[in-house]
Design an enzyme around this catalytic site. Structure first.
Site, PDB file in Angstrom:
ATOM      1  N   GLU A 295       1.000  -1.094  -2.235  1.00 41.50           N
ATOM      2  CA  GLU A 295       0.660  -0.066  -3.423  1.00 41.50           C
ATOM      3  C   GLU A 295       1.122  -0.535  -4.733  1.00 41.50           C
ATOM      4  O   GLU A 295       0.330  -0.572  -5.624  1.00 41.50           O
ATOM      5  CB  GLU A 295       1.020   1.170  -2.919  1.00 41.50           C
ATOM      6  CG  GLU A 295       0.383   1.936  -1.523  1.00 41.50           C
ATOM      7  CD  GLU A 295       1.195   1.343  -0.640  1.00 41.50           C
ATOM      8  OE1 GLU A 295       0.954   2.096   0.534  1.00 41.50           O
ATOM      9  OE2 GLU A 295       2.104   0.801  -0.649  1.00 41.50           O
ATOM     10  N   PRO A 507       8.690  -9.914   9.516  1.00 40.03           N
ATOM     11  CA  PRO A 507       8.164  -8.918  10.148  1.00 40.03           C
ATOM     12  C   PRO A 507       8.057  -7.783   8.732  1.00 40.03           C
ATOM     13  O   PRO A 507       8.689  -7.886   7.761  1.00 40.03           O
ATOM     14  CB  PRO A 507       9.671  -8.489  10.636  1.00 40.03           C
ATOM     15  CG  PRO A 507      10.726  -9.224  10.141  1.00 40.03           C
ATOM     16  CD  PRO A 507       9.988 -10.565   9.635  1.00 40.03           C
ATOM     17  N   ARG A 508       7.235  -7.083   9.114  1.00 40.16           N
ATOM     18  CA  ARG A 508       6.849  -5.761   8.169  1.00 40.16           C
ATOM     19  C   ARG A 508       8.175  -5.127   7.665  1.00 40.16           C
ATOM     20  O   ARG A 508       8.178  -4.782   6.437  1.00 40.16           O
ATOM     21  CB  ARG A 508       5.714  -5.085   8.674  1.00 40.16           C
ATOM     22  CG  ARG A 508       5.421  -3.785   7.631  1.00 40.16           C
ATOM     23  CD  ARG A 508       4.602  -4.295   6.278  1.00 40.16           C
ATOM     24  NE  ARG A 508       4.168  -3.241   5.623  1.00 40.16           N
ATOM     25  CZ  ARG A 508       3.527  -3.634   4.311  1.00 40.16           C
ATOM     26  NH1 ARG A 508       3.188  -4.965   3.843  1.00 40.16           N
ATOM     27  NH2 ARG A 508       3.046  -2.664   3.660  1.00 40.16           N
ATOM     28  N   GLY A 545      11.103  -9.299  -0.424  1.00 43.09           N
ATOM     29  CA  GLY A 545      10.432 -10.046  -1.827  1.00 43.09           C
ATOM     30  C   GLY A 545      10.387 -11.356  -1.660  1.00 43.09           C
ATOM     31  O   GLY A 545      10.484 -12.049  -2.659  1.00 43.09           O
ATOM     32  N   GLU A 546      10.249 -12.183  -0.657  1.00 40.79           N
ATOM     33  CA  GLU A 546      10.239 -13.543  -0.672  1.00 40.79           C
ATOM     34  C   GLU A 546       8.977 -14.022  -0.129  1.00 40.79           C
ATOM     35  O   GLU A 546       8.705 -15.239   0.088  1.00 40.79           O
ATOM     36  CB  GLU A 546      11.227 -14.258   0.389  1.00 40.79           C
ATOM     37  CG  GLU A 546      12.898 -13.812  -0.263  1.00 40.79           C
ATOM     38  CD  GLU A 546      14.011 -14.451   0.289  1.00 40.79           C
ATOM     39  OE1 GLU A 546      14.945 -14.459  -0.192  1.00 40.79           O
ATOM     40  OE2 GLU A 546      13.528 -15.244   1.423  1.00 40.79           O
ATOM     41  N   ASN A 571      -3.352  -6.189   4.101  1.00 45.53           N
ATOM     42  CA  ASN A 571      -3.887  -6.635   2.678  1.00 45.53           C
ATOM     43  C   ASN A 571      -4.348  -8.270   2.881  1.00 45.53           C
ATOM     44  O   ASN A 571      -3.323  -8.947   2.914  1.00 45.53           O
ATOM     45  CB  ASN A 571      -3.385  -6.485   1.353  1.00 45.53           C
ATOM     46  CG  ASN A 571      -4.092  -7.086   0.348  1.00 45.53           C
ATOM     47  OD1 ASN A 571      -5.125  -7.472   0.296  1.00 45.53           O
ATOM     48  ND2 ASN A 571      -3.106  -7.380  -0.767  1.00 45.53           N
ATOM     49  N   PRO A 572      -5.564  -8.734   2.984  1.00 42.94           N
ATOM     50  CA  PRO A 572      -5.560 -10.165   3.185  1.00 42.94           C
ATOM     51  C   PRO A 572      -5.744 -10.819   1.908  1.00 42.94           C
ATOM     52  O   PRO A 572      -5.885 -12.106   1.915  1.00 42.94           O
ATOM     53  CB  PRO A 572      -7.182 -10.265   3.907  1.00 42.94           C
ATOM     54  CG  PRO A 572      -8.013  -9.102   3.398  1.00 42.94           C
ATOM     55  CD  PRO A 572      -6.599  -7.870   3.198  1.00 42.94           C
ATOM     56  N   GLU A 574      -3.823 -11.420  -0.527  1.00 42.66           N
ATOM     57  CA  GLU A 574      -2.700 -12.159  -1.012  1.00 42.66           C
ATOM     58  C   GLU A 574      -2.989 -13.728  -0.640  1.00 42.66           C
ATOM     59  O   GLU A 574      -2.707 -14.784  -1.461  1.00 42.66           O
ATOM     60  CB  GLU A 574      -1.457 -11.655  -0.608  1.00 42.66           C
ATOM     61  CG  GLU A 574      -0.989 -10.178  -1.278  1.00 42.66           C
ATOM     62  CD  GLU A 574       0.015  -9.557  -0.656  1.00 42.66           C
ATOM     63  OE1 GLU A 574       0.463 -10.021   0.433  1.00 42.66           O
ATOM     64  OE2 GLU A 574       0.600  -8.512  -1.159  1.00 42.66           O
TER      65      GLU A 574
END
Length: 660
Positions: A295, A507-508, A545-546, A571-572, A574
């Protein structure tokens, strides 16, 4: 002995009465929490802004609302101090009292009304004065059913004046906590320290009829009353608020647990309680909320566009997670100093009435924009009661959310009916929002198409590249429980043809890393600064964040939360923006439109063997990889650095929801 007190003259008594009336109306206007909304076409007319008609305009409202409308004047005069206004009043004692009361506010009056029983009431003279005022660019305020009624029945004159002056008429509806007086029109006497709503309707052209004006005034009045009524808490909302209050002590304990697990920031826990050491910036402030990473990335183009569109305004962006906060911090560092100093971050308070009240009292936002589906009934109700319009941007409702809200229909309808508008991602999402009670739904496209790819610092990127070396890389992004085993099985099959393959699993939720490591065996972990040797097939990237760095070294990538039901996908765009060939599982309902847009350029694989069959030709064929990546990139608008391709109609609609 002292002289006996003298009786006040009629003029003195009239002056005293006018001062009392003015003081009371000022108290009502300043103490009432007003919300102003309506047709955006009316705003430039009401404010006499550039681009509005060359002549003045007429503002019309029912006589019963005459004591509520000074608040509209205060709102408009704040936005345009040069606003010129005249009010048409009757030539009697009540009319003169009103004229004396509002004169210090810079409001001029025209005295006169229709002749009755052959007696001249100054109607012809007032008509000529009104015509000159409108031609001179002033706004004329008229009560079409006044001064003697019948109530809410348009009398001849208003539309005749509009036709001759060739000016628009703006119908106004108003409602607030009031007492109804026993007058011919049941005059509303507004009470201070309550809530109120003023609705400006669609402007009528000069060729409209009296019937058109009557219908427009009736519609605006109904809308104002409905908005005022729905500001009161329903029983389901009271139960929600009570539940939040009772759970407050447990939420404080939970904050400490989250802090110990690295899901909160030390020194910033008080933000979850609505407290902050930051001062509110001066001027207009927009509040945007983006729950987490996805988001937040979707919100960034909108943040930049709004900072550019409103050069004197500030934006407060709240997140629910520390990862979202990190995304914003990285982006803020790329902004110019002027824009960076107008962008603030806070963690959103939990939905406890006292905590949300603190937050709103401190920040006083002019509008609240919630990204995608992060909605809380207490927060929406608190904003609504304070006159803060709320919208959902890039709105989506997954099958799971749709089913959950339908089970709580009473609470859902109350909450969704309070939204100013929803900018939905797809037709299906728009239909679901409308079914839950949203009055205005739009489709301005998916902002994820406009979001920039995840960033990566040069130092981090160098570390990751040196670690991977020349090995082909399969990147598994945003994996969920059970998917790590599937990816590991696929990697084992792929290594039969590509023995030096390195599989990086992201992992998410990095907090699952211990469990993942226990199931996969001894694997190097990025969070411990462990790097894979040439023989290690797996690298567990359990950090936050990486992702930008890992995408930039990936040869191919697979997107998780998609292998088993119910899934939902991620989301694809990225990976597409970074030129990485993509695959995903079949359960991608949350992003169905995005994958439909990308078509066959993103592979849908059902299990480990299908993933291996898709991956091997791409890993061994550079030309094939480039063709697949180019096909996917061609289906999505390109992102230009420094440019925010946010749809202009979305920005216009956001601008219309706030007080000018």
């Amino acid at each position: 002995m002292p002289d006996a007190p003298q009786d006040l003259s009629p003029r003195d008594r009239s002056g005293t009465a006018a001062r009392l009336v003015r003081a009371y109306l000022q108290l009502v206007a300043t103490s009432t929490r007003w919300s102003f909304t309506g047709d955006s076409q009316a705003i430039p007319i009401l404010l006499q802004q550039s681009g509005s008609p060359p002549h003045g305009a007429i503002v019309a409202f029912w006589h019963s609302s005459i004591l509520l409308v000074p608040s509209l004047w205060r709102w408009a005069r704040t936005a345009n101090p040069m606003l010129a206004l005249r009010v048409l009043i009757s030539r009697n004692r009540d009319g003169r009292l009103i004229a004396d009361a509002i004169a210090p506010w810079g409001v001029g009056c025209i005295e006169g009304s229709s002749n009755r029983k052959g007696k001249d009431k100054g109607g012809a003279r007032a008509f000529r004065q009104a015509l000159r005022a409108v031609h001179g660019g002033e706004t004329l305020v008229i009560t079409p059913d006044g001064p003697r009624g019948p109530a809410e029945t348009v009398q001849p004159g208003t539309m005749t004046l509009a036709r001759i002056a060739r000016c628009p008429v703006v119908p106004i509806g108003a409602a607030s906590g009031s007492l109804r007086l026993p007058t011919w029109d049941r005059l509303a006497l507004p009470l201070p320290f309550t809530r109120g709503a003023i609705i400006y309707g669609t402007p009528l052209g000069p060729d409209a009829t009296d019937s058109d004006l009557a219908a427009a005034l009736a519609a605006s009045s109904r809308a104002a009353r409905q908005r005022w009524l729905t500001g009161r808490l329903a029983p389901s909302e009271r139960l929600w608020a009570l539940t939040g209050t009772l759970l407050a002590p447990a939420l404080v304990i939970m904050l400490r647990v989250r802090l110990a697990r690295g899901r909160e920031r030390a020194g910033r826990l008080r933000e979850r309680l609505g407290l902050t050491p930051l001062k509110r910036p001066r001027g207009r402030l927009f509040w945007m909320h983006a729950a987490s990473v996805g988001e937040c990335r979707s919100a960034l183009p909108l943040v930049e566009a709004m900072l550019e569109r409103h050069p004197r305004a500030s934006i407060l962006l709240t997140t629910a997670t520390v990862t979202g906060a990190d995304i914003l911090a990285d982006h803020r560092a790329t902004l110019s100093s002027d824009r960076a100093c107008r962008l603030f971050h806070q963690f959103i308070p939990y939905d406890v009435p006292r905590w949300i009240g603190r937050f709103l009292r401190h920040w006083r936002p002019e509008a609240a924009l919630f990204m995608e589906s992060e909605l809380w009934p207490g927060i929406v109700a608190a904003c609504y009661r304070r006159g803060v319009p709320v919208a959902v941007i890039n709105g989506r409702l997954s099958d799971r959310s749709w089913g959950r809200w339908r089970k709580h229909a009473s609470l859902a309808r109350r909450m969704f009916s309070r939204l100013d508008f929803v900018a939905a991602r797809s037709e299906d999402d728009a239909a679901r929002f409308a079914a839950l009670g949203v009055a205005e739904c739009h489709q301005f496209g998916d902002l994820k198409q406009s979001a920039p790819p995840p960033s990566a610092s040069p130092a981090l990127l160098e570390v990751v590249r040196s670690t991977c070396g020349s090995r082909p890389v399969l990147l598994a992004v945003s994996t969920h429980p059970g998917e790590e085993e599937e990816i590991t099985a696929a990697a084992t099959l792929i290594r039969e043809d590509c023995p030096d393959l390195l599989c990086i699993i992201v992992p998410r939720h990095p907090a699952r890393a211990d469990d993942i490591a226990a199931r996969l065996g001894s694997v190097p972990r990025r969070s411990r600064n462990e790097t894979p040797s040439a023989r290690d097939p797996i690298w567990l990237a359990d950090t936050l964040g990486e992702l930008g760095a890992f995408f930039r070294v990936a040869t191919i990538a697979w997107i998780g939360h998609s292998m088993s039901a119910p899934g939902g996908g991620h989301n694809p765009y990225e990976g597409v923006r970074l030129g990485v060939p993509l695959a995903t599982g079949p359960h991608i309902g949350n992003f169905a439109d995005a994958y439909a847009r990308l078509g066959e350029s993103v592979a849908i694989v059902a299990d480990a063997s299908e993933l291996a069959r898709w991956a091997v030709p791409l890993l061994k064929g550079p030309a094939l990889r480039a063709a697949v990546a180019a096909d996917a990139s061609g289906r999505v608008p390109g992102h230009i650095p420094g440019h925010t391709p946010v749809p202009a109609p979305l920005l216009t609609r956001i601008n219309a929801m706030v007080s000018p």
